[in-house]
Design a protein around this motif. Structure first.
Motif, PDB file in Angstrom:
ATOM      1  N   SER A  17      24.350 -39.026 -14.560  1.00  0.00           N
ATOM      2  CA  SER A  17      23.826 -39.956 -13.803  1.00  0.00           C
ATOM      3  C   SER A  17      24.345 -40.765 -13.014  1.00  0.00           C
ATOM      4  O   SER A  17      25.996 -39.702 -12.705  1.00  0.00           O
ATOM      5  CB  SER A  17      24.320 -40.977 -15.217  1.00  0.00           C
ATOM      6  OG  SER A  17      23.580 -42.255 -14.066  1.00  0.00           O
ATOM      7  N   PRO A  65      19.852 -42.790 -13.674  1.00  0.00           N
ATOM      8  CA  PRO A  65      20.857 -42.689 -15.239  1.00  0.00           C
ATOM      9  C   PRO A  65      20.359 -40.737 -14.747  1.00  0.00           C
ATOM     10  O   PRO A  65      20.817 -40.030 -15.756  1.00  0.00           O
ATOM     11  CB  PRO A  65      20.125 -43.241 -15.823  1.00  0.00           C
ATOM     12  CG  PRO A  65      18.986 -44.050 -15.466  1.00  0.00           C
ATOM     13  CD  PRO A  65      19.178 -43.960 -13.477  1.00  0.00           C
ATOM     14  N   LYS A  66      19.395 -39.842 -14.736  1.00  0.00           N
ATOM     15  CA  LYS A  66      18.389 -39.338 -14.704  1.00  0.00           C
ATOM     16  C   LYS A  66      18.613 -38.479 -13.796  1.00  0.00           C
ATOM     17  O   LYS A  66      17.194 -38.055 -12.942  1.00  0.00           O
ATOM     18  CB  LYS A  66      17.447 -39.234 -16.111  1.00  0.00           C
ATOM     19  CG  LYS A  66      17.224 -40.082 -17.311  1.00  0.00           C
ATOM     20  CD  LYS A  66      16.320 -39.609 -17.548  1.00  0.00           C
ATOM     21  CE  LYS A  66      16.816 -40.376 -19.465  1.00  0.00           C
ATOM     22  NZ  LYS A  66      15.446 -40.836 -20.257  1.00  0.00           N
ATOM     23  N   THR A  83      21.748 -47.086  -8.947  1.00  0.00           N
ATOM     24  CA  THR A  83      22.466 -45.631  -9.777  1.00  0.00           C
ATOM     25  C   THR A  83      21.218 -45.405  -9.999  1.00  0.00           C
ATOM     26  O   THR A  83      20.066 -45.507 -10.794  1.00  0.00           O
ATOM     27  CB  THR A  83      23.747 -45.809 -11.563  1.00  0.00           C
ATOM     28  OG1 THR A  83      22.685 -47.699 -12.315  1.00  0.00           O
ATOM     29  CG2 THR A  83      24.641 -46.162  -9.935  1.00  0.00           C
TER      30      THR A  83
END
Length: 373
Positions: A46, A298-299, A296
């Motif tokens: 992340s 996350p993956k 952002t």
């Protein structure tokens, strides 16, 4: 005869050495002759997504050093580019004319005070004489008027003295703020005229803190609001900055200003951020790249930046498929992460094995012996 015996003994020994050498395979190859290459799996993490914007540095404050009186410049007490402190003497201007004006104004004030004292005593005497009808009411009124005029003359003399003292003070030019100062616009011995309009002698820049000024698109601003919300102020602290040439120290900025309006001609919004400048490396006018966080992931898929190649088609990786063959794989990349990893936005999956060594030796379609590191 001895020589031939030695040959018979040596040749079998050489044959044994040759056979022994052939019996050991090179560690860089496996059965079938495939080259061993190091591969790695992408890191999934992340991360904060940044978008870069060009900006420039402005001093936290600046002030002109000016001469406000007429006269010959006598001295300059600093070197251009040096750090000067607030109140430090920088220039002196010939003060004789203004010192004489102070003396004249001071003498005029003493005269006005004496005249007031006489008029005040005269008025008191007239009021007392009026009680015995020795003088008329008109005489008393006249004495009172004379006293009030003398009192007004004192105030006028005090104002003139204050002005003369102020002008005399202007003959000593001091630094209005602390900061780095430019070279002087004139040299000692030059005559300056500052009474009609202030004459600029130098400029001081307070760069103990500096301001980063840059613009973002209107659409990007809306995207930031939608993804983070207006209340998430922590997102706009410690914004990373980079420069054309790497500086000895790294810097981050805190956003503190968002323009209230969008520039209709460009469709952009002005932002400002403040940076501490303890080492004095940042100067007014320098260009800077602002890495503004706006979302952002996350993956996010991260690979070693050193493993990414570049050709005429763009960025690429050598990926090893399930058949252990090298596949030339075009990719799209994002920002650098933690100095060594690069975000890959398109082209590979978290399960892809990409080559990290011997990048100049592998070719598309080449069978290899992948070794995960």
């Amino acid at each position: 005869m001895k020589q031939s015996t030695l040959l018979r003994l040596t040749l079998p020994g050489l044959a044994m050495i040759t056979l022994a050498a052939c019996s050991h395979k090179s560690p860089a190859h496996q059965e079938g002759g495939e080259m061993a290459v190091e591969v790695a799996m992408p890191v999934t993490d992340s991360i904060t997504i940044y978008k870069t914007y060009p900006g420039y540095i402005s001093a936290n404050a600046s002030a002109a050093v000016v001469g406000r009186v007429n006269g010959t410049l006598l001295t300059r007490t600093y070197d251009g580019g040096s750090l000067v402190k607030k109140g430090q003497v920088l220039f002196t201007i010939e003060p004789t004319k203004y010192r004489d004006a102070v003396q004249q104004a001071s003498a005029a004030l003493q005269t006005a005070k004496s005249e007031y004292e006489y008029a005040s005593n005269q008025y008191a005497a007239m009021k007392k004489a009026l009680e015995s009808d020795a003088v008329s009411q008109m005489d008393v009124i006249h004495a009172q008027s004379s006293m009030e005029q003398a009192e007004a003359a004192i105030k006028q003399a005090q104002a003139s003295l204050s002005t003369a003292q102020t002008n005399l003070g202007y003959c000593t030019v001091r630094a209005p703020i602390t900061g780095h100062i430019t070279t002087s616009t004139v040299d000692p011995g030059s005559f300056i005229s500052g009474e009609g309009a202030p004459f600029t002698l130098a400029q001081i820049y307070d760069d103990s803190k500096v301001v980063i000024i840059f613009q973002i698109e209107d659409t990007q601003y809306q995207r930031m609001l939608n993804s983070r919300g207006t209340s998430d102020e922590s997102s706009y602290r410690h914004v990373p900055l980079t420069f054309t040439d790497t500086l000895p120290h790294s810097y981050t900025a805190d956003l503190f200003y968002t323009a209230p309006t969008i520039d209709k001609s460009t469709g952009t919004l002005e932002l400002k951020a403040q940076v501490d400048n303890p080492y004095g490396e940042l100067r007014d006018g320098m260009y800077v790249t602002v890495h503004l966080p706006y979302d952002t992931d996350p993956k996010a898929i991260l690979v070693r930046d050193a493993s990414i190649g570049t050709d005429q088609l763009g960025k690429y990786l050598y990926v090893v498929n399930d058949s252990d063959k090298v596949i030339y794989t075009p990719i799209k990349v994002g920002d650098l992460y933690n100095d060594t990893l690069r975000v890959v936005t398109e082209g590979i999956t978290p399960q892809s094995r990409y080559v990290t060594s011997a990048l100049l030796k592998v070719r598309n379609g080449m069978p290899v012996n992948p070794v995960i590191k």
